[in-house]
Design an enzyme around this catalytic site. Structure first.
Site, PDB file in Angstrom:
ATOM      1  N   GLY A 157       6.575  11.684 -47.758  1.00 13.41           N
ATOM      2  CA  GLY A 157       7.952  11.668 -48.247  1.00 13.41           C
ATOM      3  C   GLY A 157       8.178  12.866 -49.148  1.00 13.41           C
ATOM      4  O   GLY A 157       7.673  12.904 -50.263  1.00 13.41           O
TER       5      GLY A 157
ATOM      6  N   GLY B 224       9.608  13.464 -53.996  1.00 12.15           N
ATOM      7  CA  GLY B 224       8.274  13.673 -53.427  1.00 12.15           C
ATOM      8  C   GLY B 224       7.834  15.113 -53.613  1.00 12.15           C
ATOM      9  O   GLY B 224       6.657  15.398 -53.899  1.00 12.15           O
TER      10      GLY B 224
ATOM     11  N   VAL C 257       8.972   7.477 -50.397  1.00  9.15           N
ATOM     12  CA  VAL C 257       9.982   7.265 -49.351  1.00  9.15           C
ATOM     13  C   VAL C 257      11.006   6.254 -49.870  1.00  9.15           C
ATOM     14  O   VAL C 257      10.739   5.543 -50.842  1.00  9.15           O
ATOM     15  CB  VAL C 257       9.332   6.750 -48.044  1.00  9.15           C
ATOM     16  CG1 VAL C 257       8.295   7.762 -47.543  1.00  9.15           C
ATOM     17  CG2 VAL C 257       8.696   5.394 -48.238  1.00  9.15           C
TER      18      VAL C 257
ATOM     19  N   ASN D 152      11.576   3.202 -55.741  1.00  9.50           N
ATOM     20  CA  ASN D 152      12.266   2.183 -56.520  1.00  9.50           C
ATOM     21  C   ASN D 152      12.191   0.827 -55.825  1.00  9.50           C
ATOM     22  O   ASN D 152      13.197   0.166 -55.628  1.00  9.50           O
ATOM     23  CB  ASN D 152      13.723   2.588 -56.704  1.00  9.50           C
ATOM     24  CG  ASN D 152      14.041   2.868 -58.168  1.00  9.50           C
ATOM     25  OD1 ASN D 152      13.324   2.399 -59.055  1.00  9.50           O
ATOM     26  ND2 ASN D 152      15.104   3.603 -58.410  1.00  9.50           N
TER      27      ASN D 152
ATOM     28  N   GLY E  51      13.068   9.589 -64.718  1.00  6.66           N
ATOM     29  CA  GLY E  51      13.293  10.980 -65.123  1.00  6.66           C
ATOM     30  C   GLY E  51      14.156  11.690 -64.104  1.00  6.66           C
ATOM     31  O   GLY E  51      14.953  12.549 -64.451  1.00  6.66           O
TER      32      GLY E  51
ATOM     33  N   LYS F  57      10.048  -0.821 -64.404  1.00 11.31           N
ATOM     34  CA  LYS F  57      11.034   0.184 -63.985  1.00 11.31           C
ATOM     35  C   LYS F  57      12.395  -0.477 -63.724  1.00 11.31           C
ATOM     36  O   LYS F  57      13.445   0.069 -64.061  1.00 11.31           O
ATOM     37  CB  LYS F  57      10.558   0.904 -62.722  1.00 11.31           C
ATOM     38  CG  LYS F  57      11.571   1.908 -62.135  1.00 11.31           C
ATOM     39  CD  LYS F  57      12.013   2.933 -63.176  1.00 11.31           C
ATOM     40  CE  LYS F  57      12.738   4.132 -62.587  1.00 11.31           C
ATOM     41  NZ  LYS F  57      13.677   3.921 -61.532  1.00 11.31           N
TER      42      LYS F  57
ATOM     43  N   GLU G 249      19.248   1.266 -68.695  1.00 14.79           N
ATOM     44  CA  GLU G 249      19.931   2.551 -68.444  1.00 14.79           C
ATOM     45  C   GLU G 249      21.421   2.337 -68.162  1.00 14.79           C
ATOM     46  O   GLU G 249      22.270   3.043 -68.703  1.00 14.79           O
ATOM     47  CB  GLU G 249      19.248   3.222 -67.253  1.00 14.79           C
ATOM     48  CG  GLU G 249      19.856   4.502 -66.759  1.00 14.79           C
ATOM     49  CD  GLU G 249      19.211   4.905 -65.414  1.00 14.79           C
ATOM     50  OE1 GLU G 249      18.017   5.210 -65.387  1.00 14.79           O
ATOM     51  OE2 GLU G 249      19.925   4.861 -64.380  1.00 14.79           O
ATOM     52  N   TYR G 250      21.726   1.347 -67.335  1.00 17.08           N
ATOM     53  CA  TYR G 250      23.138   1.048 -67.062  1.00 17.08           C
ATOM     54  C   TYR G 250      23.882   0.750 -68.362  1.00 17.08           C
ATOM     55  O   TYR G 250      25.004   1.207 -68.583  1.00 17.08           O
ATOM     56  CB  TYR G 250      23.272  -0.187 -66.170  1.00 17.08           C
ATOM     57  CG  TYR G 250      22.922  -0.050 -64.724  1.00 17.08           C
ATOM     58  CD1 TYR G 250      21.909   0.785 -64.279  1.00 17.08           C
ATOM     59  CD2 TYR G 250      23.604  -0.794 -63.765  1.00 17.08           C
ATOM     60  CE1 TYR G 250      21.586   0.869 -62.940  1.00 17.08           C
ATOM     61  CE2 TYR G 250      23.287  -0.714 -62.427  1.00 17.08           C
ATOM     62  CZ  TYR G 250      22.274   0.111 -62.012  1.00 17.08           C
ATOM     63  OH  TYR G 250      21.954   0.183 -60.688  1.00 17.08           O
TER      64      TYR G 250
END
Lengths: 299, 299, 299, 299
Positions: free
Chosen positions: D7, D12, D67, D95, D119, D169, D176-177
């Protein structure tokens, strides 16, 4: 008994009509002479000024103000002032801020009753819910009129001292915002969700026996019946907000959390955003590019 | 008509009683023999097993399940399975997830009606609101029983295909959470606010003519009457939450925002925090020291 | 240049020390003589009253107030008043409401700079962020001192006219509440969730390269390191709230929705509920009995 | 050491480049031959299939998958499966949902590390934050590569067993939202509020010493610099939401309230409403007519 009514808009007119129906004598005045004439036709004694109304009432005046909250109340009270003494009673039936009502109660020569009025023009026939603040004797004095204007004896009560009537009405309206939004969320999910539903039938079924049945839900049912289950061309924009704002402001002072009332109020503010939309969303859109190189949606 | 009822708890028993009152024949079964006997005393024909109940019903069975949502429904359906064919109708009147109902409708040999039931034990006398999903012929077949169990013909309706009844009930409950919280916010502000108010009188006045009048507000009035205006020793802890959780989960899938329902659900979660309290608040407390050297409150 | 500093608490003292370090002359005064003496020991010229401080500064006075927001600012300004003229500059570095600052700017004989100060005592070494409102010439005049007290030239800026510095600081604090709560939610989920995690390690890993890295997250890391990953005996109670309240009040006036700031503020209010807990939850608990006969949790 | 990378999209490719820069040998493959060729030009050994990549790695394979989350991961793992044994290590740096990662860890013949990567493409130079779940030995084995791909040793850590990396994560993204929305609220108020402010200057001043300084706030500063203080033509529409949705779903299961994360997610949903707008608002608009005869806004 004899009642003076100042302000003959939709709400004031209901006060006149229901008082007349109950056998009271009404002296009526509005800045708009046509409104005064219409009340006279319905059986009220017309007055052609505040002073004239005061004169016609004689001693022991009972006067109901149904004028727009704010300056109009102060202006009317100023005109009334020289005609009033401590045996008179003035009722402010409008949506005044409780702080204004407390101030007016202090300065008005008459006994002053702040009277939160709920039900709106839609309840002309059934009568209002009246939340009254002020001196007990004055509340008792006005009881025959309150019986007539409210749904009956259970539809009015003295909440407490000056300001408490409008205070309770303010909170009522805050709750009203949240209830409307709560039903709105439910129907939005049903509308967007995985079944093709007849929302009028849903509302009708709920209104007959379900835990969430209410008058507002009956109004939802009516809305779907009259506008269609997709609400036709009804716009995504909600006006109003002052009493909700007052409720949140008071809760901030009292340090009481009102997340539902606040969110419902926020939805109204959000619905009135300008052409560019909400700045916070535009920034979030752009930030996603900032860290993730996600494409920026642009107008 | 003849109706089998399986599950004779508070809700099932109301189905039995209202059906009997309307002149229907009821065959009743509960795992608890005493509950079966009590129903028999009330006029139902007792069955001593699911199979026995099925036998007694003969051809064209109409069976109402009022057992706890979840495994109990599947277990009962498994027992019924060999006794059912396509001319039979099974009603699930419990609080099942709509996804389970869709699955069961697919696998059940009989026509399957998922029936959201609202009103709770408190509405034994007035009747329920019934939101029904499933085949139209089966809904029509059961109409005489629905008329009896609901508040009347207006208290039940077919929402749509399989699952839609429990779907609408799920959303009903989400709205219910938000309504309860909305009234709660209003009364909390009145309780903490600047006037010393009789909350029962407030609720009663609102219930008579105010925009926010509702059955839930009548229950508030009742609560203040029975517990006192400060709610006595009623604890700050709210149980339940599964149907609210389902509502939010579905709204996440449909990408529909439900901030009020979510917040009301969150309040329940928050009310059940452990002894240490909410971790997020403890962190905020500590962070205020981190940047501002504000004293850390400690247990 | 020469700077007078009134108010030598933690924050005022940082102003003194950073100014001295940058080579400025400082005349210092605090109502607490010990604080004045300590500043003198650090190199400042001690004054024994506001008047004495004013005298020692001569013409073209530059005075930094670092006294508690509210009456103390007004009292100090009143004392200063006879000593000031239009060539002098007064900086209010405290957390004053922007409306007070606008009022003071109007009545103060000197040029008035409202200066929002962020970073707290924790950033004594790195310097503050200074958001300044008021006349441009006065801002430029004070620039050497702002360079010293802030993190450097990039750490201060003139936001706009009178009041704008404290306005921006007010909004900064509203955002701060929401950020703290956002991190709090994340760590609460990690703490309660399905893995047994070392929250200090999580925070450290995030602080090194993750999108959500920030100074507040460094303070979270520090908190877990110093208190333990379960925050030890840190209490579930968050004090403070005035600047968050002001932010929400201003947003109500501007009709801007701030649901996150509001919710974060509400959490603080909620954390400070009395012994009986939240009235809204107690009512919800009782209502569940009302319609569903769910057992009422009692104290 | 030798690393296979499958990927070669933006993320990647950063893994490849940072590994090469640190002196590691990289075998690279992407379904897009051009992407493979580009990696080869940068110094990687190109592979022309998953099998070829596996062959080139020999015993003790270390393979990094970058991927798209979902089916692509499963498809790649299926291709890899015959080439893997218990001494090999596979890293999923995408993710993925933590539940998928737990399932894959169970079925993959190699040791499986789920690696949350934060990041974004923007941090190609500084390195990522890596949150890793899975067997300790595998994590240690990969440490030289993690040191290279992350900001350094402090930028990666083993969170716990399988799934914990993607779990942390997921929560990171939920936070983060909320952070984005919190800054958005602040800047929206400043944008709509009573001063005419340079938002880039505000953000810059905050980023230099203020409590709320952060990388996201630096991205706000950049956004205002590049788009203008009114964000130009950036649209009021926010895409994405899956990891936020997962966070809320998990919090529902754990009964942890996340009102800020939920509200931030809701704002995204709301920003993507169709042409007719939000149904809940349209109903509120119509209900105001229902009880108050307020004029209905129509399209």
């Amino acid at each position: 008994m004899q009642l003076g009514v100042i302000g003959l808009g939709r709400m004031g007119r209901i006060v006149v009509d229901r008082s007349l129906d109950a056998g009271h004598d009404v002296v009526a005045f509005d800045l708009d002479a046509e409104a005064t004439a219409a009340a006279a036709e319905a059986g009220a004694i017309p007055a052609d000024s505040v002073a004239d109304l005061a004169d016609r009432l004689g001693e022991g005046k009972r006067i109901w103000l149904m004028v727009p909250a704010g300056d109009a109340v102060d202006a009317t009270l100023e005109e009334l002032d020289p005609h009033l003494d401590g045996g008179d009673v003035v009722v402010d039936g409008g949506n005044s801020h409780f702080g204004d009502s407390t101030r007016r109660a202090d300065s008005c020569p008459a006994a002053y009753l702040d009277c939160g009025t709920s039900g709106g023009p839609a309840s002309a026939e059934a009568g209002f819910s009246l939340m009254v603040g002020g001196p007990e004797w004055a509340y008792e004095e006005l009881t025959p009129v309150f019986d007539a204007v409210a749904t009956g004896p259970a539809g009015h009560d003295r909440m407490g001292p000056a300001g408490s009537g409008h205070y309770v009405k303010m909170v009522h309206n805050g709750v009203e915002y949240a209830l409307m939004q709560a039903y709105g969320e439910g129907f939005e999910l049903l509308h967007e969700g995985r079944y093709d539903l007849d929302l009028e039938a849903v509302a009708r079924t709920w209104n007959n026996g379900a835990v969430i049945r209410s008058w507002l839900l009956e109004l939802c049912e009516e809305a779907f019946r009259e506008e269609g289950a997709d609400l036709g061309d009804v716009a995504d924009r909600v006006e109003g907000g002052s009493t909700g704002t007052w409720t949140v402001q008071e809760a901030l002072e009292q340090e009481v959390p009102l997340p539902l009332v606040y969110t419902a109020l926020s939805e109204r503010f959000g619905s009135r955003a300008g052409e560019d939309g909400r700045f916070s969303r535009r920034l979030a859109n752009r930030l996603r590019y900032g860290f993730g190189r996600h494409e920026v949606q642009r107008e």
